[in-house]
Design a protein around this motif. Structure first.
Motif, PDB file in Angstrom:
ATOM      1  N   GLU A   1     -21.076 -41.403 -12.623  1.00  0.00           N
ATOM      2  CA  GLU A   1     -21.045 -42.809 -12.619  1.00  0.00           C
ATOM      3  C   GLU A   1     -22.706 -43.360 -12.275  1.00  0.00           C
ATOM      4  N   GLU A   2     -23.213 -42.831 -11.304  1.00  0.00           N
ATOM      5  CA  GLU A   2     -24.528 -43.145 -10.949  1.00  0.00           C
ATOM      6  C   GLU A   2     -25.725 -42.879 -12.067  1.00  0.00           C
ATOM      7  N   GLY A   3     -25.486 -41.879 -12.897  1.00  0.00           N
ATOM      8  CA  GLY A   3     -26.198 -41.294 -13.912  1.00  0.00           C
ATOM      9  C   GLY A   3     -26.215 -42.466 -15.044  1.00  0.00           C
ATOM     10  N   PHE A   4     -24.997 -42.638 -15.338  1.00  0.00           N
ATOM     11  CA  PHE A   4     -24.819 -43.572 -16.383  1.00  0.00           C
ATOM     12  C   PHE A   4     -25.309 -45.175 -16.203  1.00  0.00           C
ATOM     13  N   THR A   5     -25.090 -45.358 -14.648  1.00  0.00           N
ATOM     14  CA  THR A   5     -25.599 -47.105 -14.525  1.00  0.00           C
ATOM     15  C   THR A   5     -27.026 -46.929 -14.380  1.00  0.00           C
ATOM     16  N   LYS A   6     -27.655 -45.776 -13.997  1.00  0.00           N
ATOM     17  CA  LYS A   6     -28.981 -45.756 -14.111  1.00  0.00           C
ATOM     18  C   LYS A   6     -29.677 -46.002 -15.491  1.00  0.00           C
ATOM     19  N   ALA A   7     -29.100 -45.097 -16.274  1.00  0.00           N
ATOM     20  CA  ALA A   7     -29.702 -44.861 -17.717  1.00  0.00           C
ATOM     21  C   ALA A   7     -29.357 -46.126 -18.707  1.00  0.00           C
ATOM     22  N   PHE A   8     -28.108 -47.017 -18.215  1.00  0.00           N
ATOM     23  CA  PHE A   8     -28.003 -48.233 -18.871  1.00  0.00           C
ATOM     24  C   PHE A   8     -28.855 -49.524 -18.489  1.00  0.00           C
ATOM     25  N   GLU A   9     -29.526 -49.176 -17.367  1.00  0.00           N
ATOM     26  CA  GLU A   9     -30.243 -50.417 -16.548  1.00  0.00           C
ATOM     27  C   GLU A   9     -31.241 -51.170 -17.692  1.00  0.00           C
ATOM     28  N   GLY A  10     -31.307 -52.185 -17.610  1.00  0.00           N
ATOM     29  CA  GLY A  10     -32.407 -52.747 -18.600  1.00  0.00           C
ATOM     30  C   GLY A  10     -32.023 -53.062 -20.209  1.00  0.00           C
ATOM     31  N   THR A  11     -30.736 -52.534 -20.602  1.00  0.00           N
ATOM     32  CA  THR A  11     -30.225 -52.616 -21.810  1.00  0.00           C
ATOM     33  C   THR A  11     -29.060 -53.632 -22.034  1.00  0.00           C
ATOM     34  N   ASP A  12     -28.821 -53.856 -23.233  1.00  0.00           N
ATOM     35  CA  ASP A  12     -27.415 -54.548 -23.370  1.00  0.00           C
ATOM     36  C   ASP A  12     -26.219 -53.654 -23.473  1.00  0.00           C
TER      37      ASP A  12
END
Length: 346
Positions: A120-131
């Motif tokens: 959960e935290e990994g995906f959240t961080k990876a999608f930051e700043g994207t659409d």
């Protein structure tokens, strides 16, 4: 000198309290009945034994999960396996989604524990700043195998990307229930789900699923002529029990951990626990066992993560194996960069 390794195992039924009970029986209350603990499966299961083994200075090597917490310096007697940290897995899959579906709506199915939290935290961080947006998250209790209600909730979100972060029987159940609901998102599955057994249970519902791994799929004919694959099959044929299936990715993974352990032991000048853990934190073995081409075992004093290279793969339901997608992704030494600090220091 030559030493014989005696392996004794007990089934913990993926129950953390039973893991602790088993380890106490096998290692002893004073830690004097066994040299080391090897490849215990499950994040909660390893957390349950980590304190006691650490206090007794008993090595717990190759904890069989990708939890980033195996990099916690407060627990030097525990180290993870070739399973790359779940946060790196999330980063690799997230980057693929961003490339293929830059405005995707993502739904996550996660186990309600540290294992699920890492994704959960990994995906959240990876999608930051994207659409790309995570529009729905559903969690299930550890050990559960039926995720019908969770899939109903996730399908209702109309997400066009579904990450199935379940493990064991909950994973194929999630894939089958999604297909039954006529929900047709891009499928992503956890690396813990990509064995022949679990994908086989999912059947046609697993077709087209993407994953990130660093172990060769023994069922993929592209690897049939690899020297490492031939050696693997020879060893399993010679030493394996009659019910062991060399085509199963779980066997391939376990074999790889065994090869690394033997290599580490061979390099010890003195066979003692401290020397083993010193070696574990200073491995430089390159490609070994059934690691995919480009994946290497490498640790250091400040980098306890064994393998930080990943290959995106896609499941062919008709052929019943995974095929490689693109080039291997090199995250060597970058786990901390893509992992929230709380997950490591947990």
């Amino acid at each position: 000198k030559k030493y014989q390794i005696k392996v004794v195992d007990k089934d913990d039924e993926y129950n953390a309290s039973k893991s602790a009970q088993n380890i106490t029986e096998l290692v002893g209350s004073k830690g004097d009945k066994a040299f080391a603990v090897f490849n215990v499966v499950g994040t909660a299961n390893n957390v349950a034994i980590r304190d006691d083994l650490g206090e007794q200075c008993v090595p717990n090597v190759f904890a069989a999960t990708g939890a980033p917490t195996w990099g916690n310096p407060d627990y030097p007697w525990t180290i993870g396996s070739t399973l790359s940290p779940y946060t790196l897995e999330a980063k690799a899959l997230a980057d693929y989604v961003i490339k293929e579906k830059p405005q995707a709506k993502v739904a996550l199915l996660l186990q309600d524990d540290d294992y699920g939290q890492a994704y959960e935290e990994g995906f959240t961080k990876a999608f930051e700043g994207t659409d790309v947006k995570i529009v729905q998250t559903a969690k299930y209790a550890p050990g559960a195998s039926d995720v019908t209600s969770q899939i109903t909730s996730l399908a209702a979100s109309k997400a066009d990307v579904f990450f199935n972060g379940a493990t064991l029987l909950a994973c194929p159940d999630g894939l089958k229930k999604a297909a039954a609901a006529n929900w047709k998102p891009m499928l992503l599955v956890s690396g813990t789900c990509i064995s022949k057994t679990l994908m086989g249970l999912a059947g046609p519902a697993a077709d087209g699923a993407f994953a990130a791994t660093n172990i060769m799929d023994p069922t993929n004919p592209a690897y049939a002529d690899e020297a490492a694959m031939k050696e693997y099959r020879s060893v399993v044929d010679k030493f394996g029990a009659s019910d062991i299936d060399p085509d199963n990715g779980i066997v391939a993974y376990g074999y790889t951990q065994g090869v690394i352990l033997v290599k580490a032991l061979e390099g010890l000048k003195t066979l003692d626990r401290a020397s083993l853990m010193e070696a574990m934190h200073n491995l430089d073995l390159g490609q070994i066992g059934l690691l995919v081409n480009g994946a290497e075992v490498k640790t250091g004093p400040d980098d306890p993560f064994l393998v930080e290279n990943l290959q995106i793969v896609k499941y062919d339901g008709t052929a019943a194996h995974f095929n490689n997608v693109g080039e291997i992704i090199d995250f060597e030494g970058k786990t901390k960069e893509f992992t929230p600090e709380d997950l490591i220091n947990n």
